[in-house]
Design an enzyme around this catalytic site. Structure first.
Site, PDB file in Angstrom:
ATOM      1  N   ARG A   1      97.405  38.677  21.341  1.00 58.55           N
ATOM      2  CA  ARG A   1      97.115  40.030  21.984  1.00 58.55           C
ATOM      3  C   ARG A   1      96.929  39.673  23.512  1.00 58.55           C
ATOM      4  O   ARG A   1      96.157  40.296  24.200  1.00 58.55           O
ATOM      5  CB  ARG A   1      95.677  40.582  21.474  1.00 58.55           C
ATOM      6  CG  ARG A   1      96.095  41.255  20.134  1.00 58.55           C
ATOM      7  CD  ARG A   1      94.714  41.779  19.500  1.00 58.55           C
ATOM      8  NE  ARG A   1      93.851  40.939  19.215  1.00 58.55           N
ATOM      9  CZ  ARG A   1      92.486  41.057  19.323  1.00 58.55           C
ATOM     10  NH1 ARG A   1      92.213  42.214  19.520  1.00 58.55           N
ATOM     11  NH2 ARG A   1      91.545  40.086  18.788  1.00 58.55           N
TER      12      ARG A   1
ATOM     13  N   LYS B   1     102.073  61.532  19.493  1.00 54.63           N
ATOM     14  CA  LYS B   1     102.688  60.412  18.426  1.00 54.63           C
ATOM     15  C   LYS B   1     104.302  60.255  18.713  1.00 54.63           C
ATOM     16  O   LYS B   1     104.979  61.236  18.764  1.00 54.63           O
ATOM     17  CB  LYS B   1     102.570  60.746  17.157  1.00 54.63           C
ATOM     18  CG  LYS B   1     100.925  60.604  16.682  1.00 54.63           C
ATOM     19  CD  LYS B   1     100.621  60.016  15.430  1.00 54.63           C
ATOM     20  CE  LYS B   1      99.077  59.658  15.320  1.00 54.63           C
ATOM     21  NZ  LYS B   1      98.629  59.083  14.151  1.00 54.63           N
TER      22      LYS B   1
ATOM     23  N   SER C   1      80.801  62.434  12.421  1.00 56.36           N
ATOM     24  CA  SER C   1      80.211  61.377  13.234  1.00 56.36           C
ATOM     25  C   SER C   1      79.207  61.591  14.155  1.00 56.36           C
ATOM     26  O   SER C   1      79.404  62.648  14.891  1.00 56.36           O
ATOM     27  CB  SER C   1      81.154  60.406  13.658  1.00 56.36           C
ATOM     28  OG  SER C   1      81.996  60.998  14.398  1.00 56.36           O
TER      29      SER C   1
ATOM     30  N   CYS D   1      92.152  67.661  13.096  1.00 60.11           N
ATOM     31  CA  CYS D   1      91.903  67.901  14.522  1.00 60.11           C
ATOM     32  C   CYS D   1      93.138  68.156  15.376  1.00 60.11           C
ATOM     33  O   CYS D   1      93.687  67.069  16.167  1.00 60.11           O
ATOM     34  CB  CYS D   1      91.093  66.841  15.215  1.00 60.11           C
ATOM     35  SG  CYS D   1      91.183  65.047  14.240  1.00 60.11           S
TER      36      CYS D   1
ATOM     37  N   HIS E   1      86.531  65.898  23.388  1.00 59.11           N
ATOM     38  CA  HIS E   1      87.158  64.711  24.050  1.00 59.11           C
ATOM     39  C   HIS E   1      86.693  64.241  25.555  1.00 59.11           C
ATOM     40  O   HIS E   1      87.015  63.458  26.275  1.00 59.11           O
ATOM     41  CB  HIS E   1      88.782  64.833  24.243  1.00 59.11           C
ATOM     42  CG  HIS E   1      89.131  64.860  22.614  1.00 59.11           C
ATOM     43  ND1 HIS E   1      89.304  66.068  22.083  1.00 59.11           N
ATOM     44  CD2 HIS E   1      89.766  64.043  21.575  1.00 59.11           C
ATOM     45  CE1 HIS E   1      89.702  66.019  20.975  1.00 59.11           C
ATOM     46  NE2 HIS E   1      90.115  64.939  20.632  1.00 59.11           N
TER      47      HIS E   1
HETATM   48  N1  GLN Z   1      84.573  62.942   9.873  1.00 61.81           N
HETATM   49  C1  GLN Z   1      85.093  62.412  11.081  1.00 61.81           C
HETATM   50  C2  GLN Z   1      84.197  62.111  12.120  1.00 61.81           C
HETATM   51  O1  GLN Z   1      83.341  62.940  12.223  1.00 61.81           O
HETATM   52  C3  GLN Z   1      86.372  62.948  11.483  1.00 61.81           C
HETATM   53  C4  GLN Z   1      87.358  62.127  12.389  1.00 61.81           C
HETATM   54  C5  GLN Z   1      88.464  62.906  12.717  1.00 61.81           C
HETATM   55  O2  GLN Z   1      88.911  63.984  12.419  1.00 61.81           O
HETATM   56  N2  GLN Z   1      89.347  62.166  13.363  1.00 61.81           N
HETATM   57  O3  GLN Z   1      84.474  61.281  12.818  1.00 61.81           O
HETATM   58 ZN    ZN Z   2      88.927  65.599  14.148  1.00 61.19          ZN
END
Ligand code: GLN
Ligand code: ZN
Length: 761
Positions: A16, A116, A436, A646, A697
């Site tokens: 890396r 992507k 999360s 998302c 974000h």
């Molecule tokens: N449950 C996940 C979180 O809250 C969902 C993450 C995601 O959608 N990428 O982190």
């Molecule tokens: Zn998400």
């Protein structure tokens, strides 16, 4: 007659080194000069390895300091004006500002958008093309790297991203304008670059046009035609190998073979049907490049089978055949010999980039000399061992396969809705989060100390329970209606589950570039997937024991686990997905047993699994929906199932989203200002929806007023009893200083809107 060739090699370095050098450079710890020296030595090493492993044709300009699409933007001078103010002439500070944004006392420019790269997990920078974009040959990297290789004694084939794919990947801020309309202005720059490469001695270029595997409109096909007529017409250019990959050329194969180029590369792994095509086409090419080794997956190849197909090529084929990987090897880890973590027998079934070079050269020499090297026998034995191992294990565990086609909830949503409300007693516009909470440094530190063995299981668990207790109380204080446990025990939403399931293995050095200096080590699904024990139940049960409000069980869905892993290639992906779904189903049932009333099954990767060709979409969506149904089948009417995705492009797949039949779906909506909700309302989406009201974000704290406006905006298209209030996505990348006030504002906004609705009654 047969040559071995490569389309691209990983750019991250065996240890890396690229990441290391970049991150030091960004922190100001090394100079630009040092960065360039370090990355030059990675290129030297890559060329040397490819030569040592017998490649007749070696690429250059496949390396990148960040991303090859960004390189192309800069090569063509298509640098958005907001970055041009950074310096009078193009330089690396402009380059990295485009990639990562730039913030100092007098500048605050965000990074360019990323998306992507076709059906891979690699992300590229999205070009921005406007009517005013001025094109010129600006970043001379392609020429420099060709010369650099030549000076080191390697005659290489420079890789260029073709003009059509470039423009088709571009976005614009201008209404009623299509980047493709700038093709005529762009082509002279390509002509100049080709001429410069020719003058430098390049005999061939590899022109990547992966857009050729997608569905193209007649306009785009016509544009392909005229562009390549123009590029082809010049005598002052290298030969062009036109490369389509990630799927078959399909309906575009006549178009591709009609273009005035000297070579064509076909992906014979994802586009297996193309073996057939070769029989019928007359191919007046100098080179036909056959991508026979999977550049997108990590399994040893069936060399015997490939060789027999090569031997069956029609004798009339006058082109020289190059034996190549299906696509650039960028998408697989670098070298299996570095790996000390993977145990036998699985290790013996794998081939990373360097091993794939060996496969290519073994095939090439066998095709030329009819002598098979030892690798043929080795691969044969490995494949047989793999089959036997999986068969024995399957017999031993009596894994049910294939799966029955009926699955899903036993009663329709209209019946479930009332039963759930009786249990949950939620207010109008219920508030929740996506799962999360901030993974602050204490969480990451404890995890790393635990993995290093510095603290024991008991202490680590106690720490996690402490964190759960904190967030449960915090959420009660904030006034959220449906709580979460915070996901502190999870390193990653896929890895966490994969590590506890059977049928998965992990690498220690199997890094693959995700974007820039971010590399991932995807899990490898090698065998039948099973869930030996509950994976989340203890944590969720504990969280629920601390509160009278409902706590959501939090699971990752089968499609997402599949999409973000390397998947076994000895059975259809759908089959593997169904196995994962059965494992998740067991978890759903155990959570229900433990008294959990709300369970979220995240499927953020559902959309990115869509095949490149539209005609294959429905079949994919059908099995993806079926997999989701497997996870929820047998679950009680009273249990409220949530899902989360998302992204915001639902228009084309809304019927399948509805078919998932989740009681509640939370989606990204803030960044698109709730525009996407029209898709749900036009479709008369029947179940409940939580359009994300704030963009997680960014560290910005949205005000109560603006959140209220967004909720009201949602209510102009959806009835209030269908709407939830939540952020766009999980909060793990955020800090508490912005999370706490944002959530408080969100709850206040929901309350204000509720009050207004009550008043009107
Ligand atoms: N449950 C996940 C979180 O809250 C969902 C993450 C995601 O959608 N990428 O982190
Ligand atoms: Zn998400």
């Amino acid at each position: 007659m047969f040559e071995s060739s490569n389309l691209g090699f990983p750019r991250i370095g065996f240890q890396r080194e690229t990441k290391n050098a970049l991150e030091k450079y960004w922190k100001g710890e090394i100079s630009e000069q040092t960065l360039l020296e370090k990355t030059a030595s990675i290129r030297q090493q890559n060329w040397a390895i490819q030569a040592e492993h017998g490649m007749d044709s070696i690429p250059s300009n496949d390396f990148s300091l960040y991303d090859h699409v960004l390189d192309t933007i800069c090569m063509l001078g298509a640098i958005p004006p907001r970055y041009q103010q950074i310096a009078a002439h193009f330089n690396l500070s402009i380059y990295f500002a485009m990639a990562r944004g730039k913030q100092n006392t007098d500048l605050d420019i965000p990074a360019m958008e990323m998306t992507k790269w076709f059906n891979t997990n690699y992300h590229h920078i999205v070009p921005e093309i406007e009517p005013t974009t001025r094109f010129s040959f600006t970043y001379s990297k392609v020429l420099d790297e060709y010369r650099e290789a030549k000076a080191a004694g390697y005659e290489t084939r420079p890789v260029l991203l073709g003009p059509l794919t470039f423009l088709l990947l571009s976005k614009t801020h201008t209404a009623k304008f299509q980047p493709l309309s700038r093709l005529d202005d762009l082509l002279p720059v390509y002509q100049a670059i080709l001429a410069a490469l020719y003058d430098a001695g390049a005999e061939w270029v590899q022109m990547d046009e992966p857009m050729l595997v997608k569905d193209l409109t007649p306009d785009v096909r016509a544009a392909y035609h005229s562009a390549y007529q123009l590029l082809g017409a010049s005598a002052h250019r290298p030969n062009i190998l036109l490369a389509g990959y990630f799927d078959s050329l399909g309906d575009n194969s006549d178009l591709a073979f009609s273009l005035p180029v000297e070579g064509i590369h076909l992906d014979m792994v994802s586009g297996e049907d193309q073996w057939h095509l070769l029989k019928s086409h007359s191919i007046p090419l100098k080179i036909l490049s056959l991508g026979v080794i999977d550049g997108h997956n990590i399994w040893r190849a069936d060399l015997e089978n490939i060789l027999s197909k090569i031997h069956n090529l029609p004798a009339s084929l006058s082109a020289n055949v190059q034996i190549a990987p299906s696509c650039s090897l960028l998408h697989v880890p670098q070298d299996l010999t570095l790996e000390d973590k993977i145990n036998q027998p699985v290790r013996n079934w794998l081939a990373f980039a360097v091993q794939k070079l060996d496969e290519l050269s073994a095939l090439t020499s066998a095709a030329n000399t009819h002598q098979k090297s030892d690798l043929f026998a080795e691969n044969n034995a490995a494949l047989q061992e793999r089959e036997t191992y999986i068969r024995n294990k399957r017999a031993h565990h009596s894994i049910q396969t294939p799966q029955p086609l009926t699955a899903g909830r036993s009663h329709p949503f209209s019946i479930r809705k009332d039963k759930q409300q009786q249990v949950l007693d939620l207010p109008l516009l219920p508030t929740t989060t996506i799962g999360s909470f901030p993974q602050t440094s204490d969480v990451r530190q404890m995890r790393s100390r635990f993995t290093k063995g510095e603290i024991n299981q008991q202490d680590y668990d106690a720490f996690l329970r402490q964190k759960i207790e904190e967030v449960i109380h915090l959420q009660e204080q904030i006034g959220l209606d449906v709580l979460v446990h915070g996901e502190f025990e999870r390193n990653d939403m896929v890895q966490y589950f994969a590590e506890q399931l059977e049928g998965f293995i992990f690498t220690k050095h199997g890094w693959v570039q995700s974007f820039g200096s971010r590399y991932v080590r995807p899990p490898i699904i090698f065998g039948d997937v099973e869930r030996p024990h509950p994976m989340t139940v203890d944590w969720i049960r504990y969280a629920q024991s601390l509160t009278s409000k409902p706590v959501k069980g939090m699971l990752t869905g089968p499609v997402t686990i599949l999409q973000w892993s390397f998947v076994r290639d000895d059975q259809p992906r759908s089959q593997t997905c169904f196995q994962i779904a059965h494992a998740i189903q067991k978890e759903v049932h155990d959570l229900e047993q433990a008294g959990i009333k709300v369970i979220q099954i995240d499927e953020p990767a559902l959309r990115e699994g869509l095949p490149l060709k539209k005609k294959e979409w429905q079949a994919y969506l059908d099995w993806a929906v079926h997999a989701f149904h497997i996870t929820t089948s047998g679950c009680r009417d009273e249990t409220q199932i949530h899902t989360h995705m998302c992204y915001s492009e639902f228009n084309e797949i809304i019927a399948s989203i509805a078919a998932l039949d989740a009681d509640v779906i939370s989606i990204e909506a803030a960044r698109s200002d709730m525009e996407l909700l029209k898709a749900f309302s036009d479709f008369h989406y029947p179940n409940e929806i939580g359009p994300g009201v704030y963009d997680i974000h960014s560290p910005r704290i949205p005000s109560t007023g603006e959140l209220e406006d967004l909720i009201k905006k949602a209510l102009t298209v959806l009835p209030a009893n269908q709407v939830w209030v939540n952020p766009d996505c999980g909060l793990k990348t955020r800090g508490w200083q912005e999370t706490l006030p944002s959530l408080k504002n969100m709850v206040a906004a929901a309350q204000n809107v509720r009050d207004k609705i009550e008043m009107r009654k």
